[in-house]
Scaffold this active site. Sequence first.
Site, PDB file in Angstrom:
ATOM      1  N   TYR A  74       0.841  -1.199   0.000  1.00 57.85           N
ATOM      2  CA  TYR A  74       0.000   0.000   0.000  1.00 57.85           C
ATOM      3  C   TYR A  74       0.875   1.248   0.000  1.00 57.85           C
ATOM      4  CZ  TYR A  74      -3.822   3.167   0.779  1.00 57.85           C
ATOM      5  OH  TYR A  74      -4.740   4.178   0.617  1.00 57.85           O
ATOM      6  N   PHE A 126      -7.265  21.859 -24.353  1.00 58.24           N
ATOM      7  CA  PHE A 126      -7.538  20.432 -24.433  1.00 58.24           C
ATOM      8  C   PHE A 126      -8.771  20.165 -23.577  1.00 58.24           C
ATOM      9  CE2 PHE A 126      -7.388  15.985 -23.276  1.00 58.24           C
ATOM     10  CZ  PHE A 126      -7.389  15.433 -24.539  1.00 58.24           C
ATOM     11  N   THR A 127      -9.595  19.215 -24.007  1.00 55.92           N
ATOM     12  CA  THR A 127     -10.916  19.000 -23.387  1.00 55.92           C
ATOM     13  C   THR A 127     -10.864  18.894 -21.856  1.00 55.92           C
ATOM     14  OG1 THR A 127     -10.632  16.651 -23.857  1.00 55.92           O
ATOM     15  CG2 THR A 127     -11.919  17.919 -25.433  1.00 55.92           C
ATOM     16  N   ASP A 217       1.885  20.543 -20.320  1.00 55.53           N
ATOM     17  CA  ASP A 217       1.128  19.321 -20.595  1.00 55.53           C
ATOM     18  C   ASP A 217       2.047  18.470 -21.471  1.00 55.53           C
ATOM     19  OD1 ASP A 217      -0.439  17.292 -21.599  1.00 55.53           O
ATOM     20  OD2 ASP A 217      -2.233  18.526 -21.790  1.00 55.53           O
ATOM     21  N   LYS A 260      -0.127   8.011 -23.403  1.00 58.20           N
ATOM     22  CA  LYS A 260       0.277   8.397 -24.760  1.00 58.20           C
ATOM     23  C   LYS A 260       1.765   8.064 -24.949  1.00 58.20           C
ATOM     24  CE  LYS A 260      -3.830  10.522 -24.359  1.00 58.20           C
ATOM     25  NZ  LYS A 260      -3.994  11.738 -23.647  1.00 58.20           N
ATOM     26  N   ARG A 384     -13.017  15.603 -33.857  1.00 61.68           N
ATOM     27  CA  ARG A 384     -12.413  16.691 -33.106  1.00 61.68           C
ATOM     28  C   ARG A 384     -12.910  17.975 -33.750  1.00 61.68           C
ATOM     29  NH1 ARG A 384     -11.971  15.290 -28.311  1.00 61.68           N
ATOM     30  NH2 ARG A 384     -10.075  14.317 -27.543  1.00 61.68           N
ATOM     31  N   PHE A 450     -18.757  14.706 -26.150  1.00 59.66           N
ATOM     32  CA  PHE A 450     -18.352  13.856 -27.281  1.00 59.66           C
ATOM     33  C   PHE A 450     -18.252  12.387 -26.899  1.00 59.66           C
ATOM     34  CE2 PHE A 450     -13.917  13.376 -25.923  1.00 59.66           C
ATOM     35  CZ  PHE A 450     -13.764  14.468 -25.071  1.00 59.66           C
TER      36      PHE A 450
HETATM   37  C1  LIG Z   1      -5.079  12.610 -23.110  1.00 57.01           C
HETATM   38  C2  LIG Z   1      -4.684  13.966 -22.788  1.00 57.01           C
HETATM   39  C3  LIG Z   1      -4.915  14.515 -21.523  1.00 57.01           C
HETATM   40  C4  LIG Z   1      -5.708  13.808 -20.450  1.00 57.01           C
HETATM   41  O1  LIG Z   1      -5.134  12.626 -20.071  1.00 57.01           O
HETATM   42  P1  LIG Z   1      -5.971  11.322 -19.638  1.00 57.01           P
HETATM   43  O2  LIG Z   1      -4.904  10.339 -19.307  1.00 57.01           O
HETATM   44  O3  LIG Z   1      -6.830  10.920 -20.781  1.00 57.01           O
HETATM   45  O4  LIG Z   1      -6.791  11.705 -18.448  1.00 57.01           O
HETATM   46  C5  LIG Z   1      -4.451  15.791 -21.277  1.00 57.01           C
HETATM   47  N1  LIG Z   1      -3.819  16.497 -22.230  1.00 57.01           N
HETATM   48  C6  LIG Z   1      -3.592  16.008 -23.462  1.00 57.01           C
HETATM   49  C7  LIG Z   1      -2.887  16.847 -24.471  1.00 57.01           C
HETATM   50  C8  LIG Z   1      -4.027  14.740 -23.779  1.00 57.01           C
HETATM   51  O5  LIG Z   1      -3.830  14.269 -25.025  1.00 57.01           O
END
Ligand SMILES: *Cc1c(COP(=O)(O)O)cnc(C)c1O
Length: 460
Positions: A74, A126-127, A217, A260, A384, A450
């Site tokens: 843990y 970004f969303t 980011d 990613k 998008r 979306f």
């Molecule tokens: C995917 C993404 C996020 C959010 O990350 P999650 O792991 O999906 O929560 C933030 N910024 C960018 C540019 C992304 O592509």
Amino acid sequence: MYIKRSWAEPYKMKMVELLKMTTPKQRKKAMEAAGYNTFLLRSEDVYIDLLTDSGTSAMSDHQWAGMMLGDEAYAGSRNFYHLEEIVKKTYGYQYLIPTHQGRGAENILSKILIKEGDIIPGNMYFTTTRLHQELVGGKFEDIIIDEAHDPENEHPFKGNVDLNKLERLIHKHGPEKIPYVSIATSVNMAGGQPISMENLTALRALTNKYSIRIIHDMTRVAENAYFIQQREKAYKNKTIAQIVLEICKLTDGATMSAKKDALVNIGGFLAINDWEVFEEARNLVVVYEGLHTYGGLAGRDMEAMAIGIRESVQDNHIKARIGQVEYLGQQMQFFNIPIVKPIGGHGIFVNASKFLPHIPQTNFPAQTLAAEIYLDSGVRTMERGIVSAGRKPSGENYLPKLELLRFTIPRRVYTQAHMDVIAESAARVYEHRKKIKGMTMVYEPKYLRFFQARFDRLNS
Ligand SMILES: *Cc1c(COP(=O)(O)O)cnc(C)c1O
């Protein structure tokens, strides 16, 4: 005779996953059941899945071996300390908070740094990032260069910040209203477009003048580094690893979706150089994610992430990764399909407003195109455009300049023959594009619509 030297994958296959091949009739039924939203399809009904590059990478044998070394304690798992060491070494950030994925880090960071009425400038939204900024009372302001909003413009660094736009915002609101500038490398919503080292360096100088932080980011930082290596003379002989480190050193902290670049199926983190922000984050993570040495992840997930980060900054890896994306882009252009240029890092973005110019944006051209491509070949893509952009806090629709359909390429998953099948499907749909009608939205969820919205085809 000059014989060119092709790139090829720096790996070979050891295990394969069999795919289901569907008939047109099966696809029609599946698309209807999904309300014409590719997010609501069952992945079993998909042949080539280009919905996202998020969490869809193929892990290496080393990463799988790392999964067996999970220390599922843990508290104080050795995999956390390994990850911490790799993050520090690869990216240079001082303090690490693991989170279940990128948005977990965005949630914590936004809560700590943003106050009601604050302004957060960024190189395109970004969303999830913008939503977390808004949920704590902040307002996002786009400071990306105008070229980024023009899919035809071939600027080599469409992720760059327009420093005049930023300075105007600082003068208008005062630097104390701007907790940080939010900078994405390889800007997702602009089509995976990079920011240059030159621009980032100038941004650092400007933000230093006003004592404003830069939060990075860094979801696709390695892919951005590749474009810097290819396009900025001074970086021609530097390695991806060197460039990645240099980018990170120009910023004060970062949120990362490790799903990613970092080649894992789940995971993320917040990394920060400021001890006080770290202390608060270490406290908040317990509320939302889990203890600060696992942040919602299993020990094995952290181990796979640590190894994935190391693999992600190898020059051969990135060259093959982006080489495959470029190959698909070239095939699309061969068929005259309008795509965003230059070709970006993680996928091909088709310009749906040009593909389907007869469909008004309020009838969702990109969403419509996603449905058509799936019906044709079982290839799954993602909208998008206006659906992703959602509504302003006031309730009005955002009307983004870019109405795009994203063909996102998972890392180390598909072959060049798959790329051919994808381009051919887009070409077939392009041939009968004039007969395609738009859609209406029949169900709209409140947040990030979306993902779960449902649609109906017009006059069908
Ligand atoms: C995917 C993404 C996020 C959010 O990350 P999650 O792991 O999906 O929560 C933030 N910024 C960018 C540019 C992304 O592509």
